[in-house]
Design an enzyme around this catalytic site. Structure first.
Site, short mmCIF file in Angstrom:
data_model
loop_
_atom_site.label_atom_id
_atom_site.label_comp_id
_atom_site.label_asym_id
_atom_site.label_seq_id
_atom_site.Cartn_x
_atom_site.Cartn_y
_atom_site.Cartn_z
N ASP A 1 -8.45 5.84 7.39
CA ASP A 1 -8.02 5.28 6.10
C ASP A 1 -8.38 6.30 5.02
OD1 ASP A 1 -7.35 3.77 3.91
OD2 ASP A 1 -9.08 2.44 4.05
N ASP B 1 -18.43 13.90 6.19
CA ASP B 1 -17.03 14.27 6.29
C ASP B 1 -16.48 13.78 7.62
OD1 ASP B 1 -14.68 16.17 5.48
OD2 ASP B 1 -15.19 16.72 7.54
N GLY B 2 -15.30 13.16 7.59
CA GLY B 2 -14.74 12.57 8.79
C GLY B 2 -14.52 13.56 9.91
#
Length: 286
Positions: A158, A140-141
């Protein structure tokens, strides 16, 4: 009258766009996303996530060139890049074109997106996943940006729209941690929706960005399959000079790179930061 199945986008409640499906290539719902990939005679292969268009073969170059090259050429000395999301490989492809970049870290939550796009959209990545400068991390970012000890010259978010797992990439905590993981004079950019229909999201992003960046702003591009007008890209940096580059400096940097593009050029770069007045008015009120 056609007998082909009609797919309607579900991003907006009261209006939107449709595609005729020539052939379904892939359809499956996993723990993260409901993914469809289909052929359309006009746009080629189309990928949707949670019934929202993510990318098409025909116009992907506009989005990927603008989200990559605007910050890279604005800065001029990018060495370490973090891509958050971007599983279709298009941003990675464009970043990899810059041979002066030393390290590229890419964090994608769903390895399935990467594998599907390698199979169905090979030109998006164009073998960029084989670049030795790349470190691909499945995570997860927000979790990654909180935990990593690395720092970057450029962070590119993005992401999907702010629904499902993508919500984490539009909250104040995400922008704060991105700021912490940028080097001095680093740049943060992110996709931020279509301005006419998602003005509230743009205002929220602006209010969060300006807490942490001296220069919080946006730039834009017209992308046909992102319905509703111009796509906005969030911009955050502490060096306002990066956003105010002159034409000759950009021309020189682009010429030195020996790269060519299908959408991006130095005048497009400069013009992209000139926003519609209704957006300026909305930002000034926030």
């Amino acid at each position: 009258m056609t007998n082909k199945k009609i797919w309607h986008e579900q991003l907006h409640c009261h209006l939107g766009q449709y595609f005729l499906i020539d052939k379904i290539l892939y359809q499956e719902k996993n723990k993260y996303h409901d993914i469809k990939i289909f052929d359309n005679v006009v746009m080629g292969k189309v990928m949707t996530i949670d019934d929202i268009v993510q990318t098409t073969e025909k116009d992907e170059f506009i989005y990927h060139e603008m989200l990559s090259h605007v910050p890279i050429f604005s800065h001029g000395l990018i060495k370490d890049v973090l891509i958050i999301g971007g599983g279709d490989g298009g941003i990675l492809r464009e970043v990899c074109k810059h041979k002066n970049i030393d390290n590229i870290t890419m964090v994608e939550i769903d390895i399935n997106i990467v594998n599907l796009c390698k199979k169905y959209f090979p030109d998006h990545s164009n073998n960029a996943y084989e670049d030795p400068r790349l470190e691909l991390i499945i995570n997860d970012g927000l979790n990654f940006i909180k935990q990593t000890d690395k720092k970057f010259d450029l962070i590119i978010s993005d992401s999907t729209d702010p629904v499902g797992p993508g919500k984490n990439l539009f909250i104040s905590d995400f922008y704060l941690n991105c700021k912490k993981k940028l080097k001095k004079n680093g740049i943060f950019v992110a996709q931020n929706g279509v301005s006419f229909f998602q003005t509230k999201e743009i205002i929220l992003t602006y209010e969060n960005l300006k807490k942490y960046f001296f220069d919080a702003n946006f730039y834009q591009a017209s992308i046909p399959t992102y319905y509703g007008g111009t796509m906005m890209f969030a911009w955050g940096s502490d060096n306002i000079e990066f956003r105010l580059n002159n034409l000759q400096k950009l021309k020189s940097r682009i010429k030195k790179s020996k790269l060519s593009f299908n959408y991006y050029n130095p005048r497009i770069h400069i013009g992209s930061f000139y926003l519609p007045q209704y957006i300026i008015n909305a930002l000034n009120k926030s």
